[in-house]
Design a protein around this motif. Structure first.
Motif, PDB file in Angstrom:
ATOM      1  N   ALA A 107       5.329   8.201   7.032  1.00 52.65           N
ATOM      2  CA  ALA A 107       3.935   8.241   7.479  1.00 52.65           C
ATOM      3  C   ALA A 107       3.458   9.684   7.642  1.00 52.65           C
ATOM      4  N   GLU A 108       4.334  10.548   8.134  1.00 49.53           N
ATOM      5  CA  GLU A 108       3.981  11.962   8.281  1.00 49.53           C
ATOM      6  C   GLU A 108       3.705  12.581   6.918  1.00 49.53           C
ATOM      7  N   ARG A 109       4.535  12.265   5.916  1.00 47.61           N
ATOM      8  CA  ARG A 109       4.337  12.812   4.581  1.00 47.61           C
ATOM      9  C   ARG A 109       3.045  12.286   3.947  1.00 47.61           C
ATOM     10  N   MET A 110       2.574  11.151   4.428  1.00 45.82           N
ATOM     11  CA  MET A 110       1.327  10.582   3.924  1.00 45.82           C
ATOM     12  C   MET A 110       0.107  11.076   4.708  1.00 45.82           C
ATOM     13  N   GLY A 111       0.342  11.916   5.724  1.00 45.85           N
ATOM     14  CA  GLY A 111      -0.755  12.448   6.507  1.00 45.85           C
ATOM     15  C   GLY A 111      -1.341  11.467   7.499  1.00 45.85           C
ATOM     16  N   LEU A 112      -0.535  10.549   8.024  1.00 45.06           N
ATOM     17  CA  LEU A 112      -1.047   9.477   8.876  1.00 45.06           C
ATOM     18  C   LEU A 112      -0.684   9.605  10.345  1.00 45.06           C
ATOM     19  N   LEU A 113       0.090  10.606  10.711  1.00 37.58           N
ATOM     20  CA  LEU A 113       0.606  10.644  12.082  1.00 37.58           C
ATOM     21  C   LEU A 113      -0.494  10.738  13.130  1.00 37.58           C
ATOM     22  N   SER A 114      -1.487  11.557  12.915  1.00 37.51           N
ATOM     23  CA  SER A 114      -2.531  11.701  13.932  1.00 37.51           C
ATOM     24  C   SER A 114      -3.256  10.374  14.140  1.00 37.51           C
ATOM     25  N   ASP A 115      -3.513   9.640  13.058  1.00 42.27           N
ATOM     26  CA  ASP A 115      -4.184   8.345  13.184  1.00 42.27           C
ATOM     27  C   ASP A 115      -3.282   7.319  13.850  1.00 42.27           C
ATOM     28  N   ILE A 116      -2.010   7.311  13.476  1.00 48.26           N
ATOM     29  CA  ILE A 116      -1.085   6.347  14.072  1.00 48.26           C
ATOM     30  C   ILE A 116      -0.958   6.569  15.569  1.00 48.26           C
ATOM     31  N   GLY A 176      -0.051  -1.772  16.375  1.00 42.95           N
ATOM     32  CA  GLY A 176      -0.321  -3.071  15.797  1.00 42.95           C
ATOM     33  C   GLY A 176       0.047  -3.086  14.320  1.00 42.95           C
ATOM     34  N   ARG A 177       0.758  -4.108  13.893  1.00 41.57           N
ATOM     35  CA  ARG A 177       1.171  -4.160  12.489  1.00 41.57           C
ATOM     36  C   ARG A 177      -0.040  -4.154  11.561  1.00 41.57           C
ATOM     37  N   SER A 178      -1.070  -4.909  11.916  1.00 37.15           N
ATOM     38  CA  SER A 178      -2.261  -4.941  11.065  1.00 37.15           C
ATOM     39  C   SER A 178      -2.995  -3.602  11.093  1.00 37.15           C
ATOM     40  N   ASP A 179      -2.915  -2.876  12.206  1.00 39.36           N
ATOM     41  CA  ASP A 179      -3.532  -1.543  12.269  1.00 39.36           C
ATOM     42  C   ASP A 179      -2.819  -0.568  11.339  1.00 39.36           C
ATOM     43  N   LEU A 180      -1.481  -0.621  11.332  1.00 32.33           N
ATOM     44  CA  LEU A 180      -0.711   0.235  10.425  1.00 32.33           C
ATOM     45  C   LEU A 180      -1.015  -0.132   8.978  1.00 32.33           C
ATOM     46  N   SER A 181      -1.084  -1.423   8.696  1.00 36.71           N
ATOM     47  CA  SER A 181      -1.397  -1.874   7.353  1.00 36.71           C
ATOM     48  C   SER A 181      -2.742  -1.327   6.880  1.00 36.71           C
ATOM     49  N   ARG A 182      -3.724  -1.333   7.754  1.00 34.77           N
ATOM     50  CA  ARG A 182      -5.054  -0.852   7.381  1.00 34.77           C
ATOM     51  C   ARG A 182      -5.032   0.651   7.072  1.00 34.77           C
ATOM     52  N   PRO A 210       0.803  -1.226   0.000  1.00 29.71           N
ATOM     53  CA  PRO A 210       0.000   0.000   0.000  1.00 29.71           C
ATOM     54  C   PRO A 210       0.839   1.281   0.000  1.00 29.71           C
ATOM     55  N   THR A 211       1.989   1.258   0.685  1.00 27.41           N
ATOM     56  CA  THR A 211       2.854   2.440   0.666  1.00 27.41           C
ATOM     57  C   THR A 211       3.324   2.732  -0.752  1.00 27.41           C
ATOM     58  N   LEU A 212       3.766   1.685  -1.457  1.00 26.74           N
ATOM     59  CA  LEU A 212       4.209   1.870  -2.836  1.00 26.74           C
ATOM     60  C   LEU A 212       3.057   2.332  -3.720  1.00 26.74           C
ATOM     61  N   ALA A 213       1.876   1.736  -3.544  1.00 24.86           N
ATOM     62  CA  ALA A 213       0.730   2.127  -4.368  1.00 24.86           C
ATOM     63  C   ALA A 213       0.400   3.605  -4.180  1.00 24.86           C
TER      64      ALA A 213
END
Length: 405
Positions: free
Chosen positions: A55-64, A104-110, A16-19
């Protein structure tokens, strides 16, 4: 480049990161995942460094940070649960300037998948069974979905990569066992609960960890020495292996094994590395664990997967889709960095589950010494600091920046 199609096998972390980054760069990614849906459960990871930056560049930090855990202490306990050694995780916060979280690895994946899916085609419940490279693309045959042609194929399908097997050869040519196996199990309702404390219990050649999760769940992590014989695949056989290996354990081993006996799913695998002379072949390339698994014991596999995905996408952008140049530069940037991480993983596996009573005693003595001001920072810092500057790429306007927090 908007006509460049890229098939990505694996919807875990790297895929997903690559996509996401390929879509930002103007490519047309397709994600294929052999599982019928995103995986859940598994284990938790410590997340920091360049992966955190991506993750920050993808806008995910607040969720993580919302779904993550902020552990306060790693504590090693004895047969009666007494504290033998340990240290506060503030050392990690200091080394990373507060940019550190357990998730959780699966949480990050989602989270990564949700970010990527809107600009990607997604196929669940299918897999690649054949690759035939041609001058202008790759003909791909799926188990259920017939044949399709793509400009590039990327294997992001983990330690047991099917793309690697099809393009490069069988796994045994590249896998290096570190001499351990790992099992991770989630259960509900276990007591006691020690919030935000990672507890470790050790026997010669065996470690059992316990970590409290949300929603009244608890994660158990088993790491134990293992020969090169095949590991059990059936769930009942996996449970029997854990009961046998930890039968003489004290602390909370008996009730933990009872709960594990009722579990419906166990992550069970060998602690291995993948070591390859090259990560690409023609129009096919590998990223993440498929290319260079550093092993679960290294603790940074997910971040490294994200780094490799970001760099590969960026180099394809920089090379304007010329895959030969992009693949060559991708490897040149990451080779030495990954090799250092793999060397460190071997040391860490031995520290998790020392093979002898003396090894356990010495490991605990070293951790006790972390109470000396500055020593923990010095000892841990050499493996935590990423000796790589994240490359900067000219992402198209309206791409990465517009999607960030």
């Amino acid at each position: 480049m908007r006509d460049k199609t890229v098939l990505i096998a694996g919807a875990g972390i790297a895929g997903p990161t690559l996509a996401y980054w390929l879509s930002v760069a103007g490519f047309r990614p397709t994600l294929i995942e052999r599982a019928p849906a995103l995986r859940s459960g598994g284990y938790v990871i410590d997340f920091w460094g360049l992966g955190y930056d991506i993750a920050e560049r993808m806008g995910l930090l607040s969720d993580i940070n919302r779904i993550g855990y902020h552990a306060r202490e790693l504590r090693i306990v004895g047969d009666r649960g007494e504290r033998l050694a340990g240290f506060g995780t503030s050392v990690f916060q200091e080394l990373t300037n507060g940019r550190y979280v357990t998730v959780g690895r699966s949480d990050l994946s989602r989270l990564l998948f949700e970010k990527a899916k809107s600009a990607s085609d997604v196929i669940f419940g299918d897999q690649i069974v054949a690759l035939r490279e041609q001058a202008d693309g790759v003909e791909v045959r799926f188990r259920h979905g017939g044949e399709r042609r793509f400009d590039l194929v990327i294997g992001a399908d983990g330690l047991h990569s099917g793309v690697r097997r099809l393009a490069f050869g069988p796994q045994h040519q590249f896998e290096k066992s570190l001499g351990y196996a790992v099992a991770a199990v989630e259960v509900a309702g276990y007591r006691p609960r020690d919030e935000d404390i990672y507890l470790m219990y050790g026997l010669p050649g065996r470690m059992l960890g316990r970590f409290t999760l949300r929603e009244d769940r608890t994660l158990f992590l088993f790491v134990f020495t293992a020969a090169n014989d095949p590991l059990p695949e059936a769930l009942d056989a996996q449970k029997a292996t854990l009961r046998r290996r930890y039968a003489d354990g004290k602390w909370e081993c008996p009730p933990i094994l009872d709960d594990v006996s009722a579990a419906n799913d166990i992550y069970f695998d060998r602690v291995s590395q993948i070591q390859m002379d090259r990560w690409s072949k023609g129009r096919v390339a590998l990223i993440g664990d498929a290319a260079f698994c550093v092993s679960l014991a290294a603790g940074q596999g997910s971040a490294l997967a994200m780094i490799s995905a970001y760099v590969l996408a960026g180099e394809l952008l920089r090379a304007e889709g010329r895959h030969e140049t992009a693949f060559q530069n991708y490897e040149a940037i990451l080779r030495d960095f990954i090799a250092k991480k793999q060397r460190g993983a071997g040391r860490f596996a031995a520290a998790l589950a020392p093979r002898t009573p003396f090894g356990l005693w010495f490991r605990n003595l070293v951790i006790k010494s972390f109470a000396i001001p500055g020593l923990a920072t010095f000892a841990v810092g050499r493996d935590m600091i990423d000796a790589l500057s994240l490359p900067e790429y000219a992402w198209p306007p309206g791409g990465a920046d517009s999607r960030s927090d």
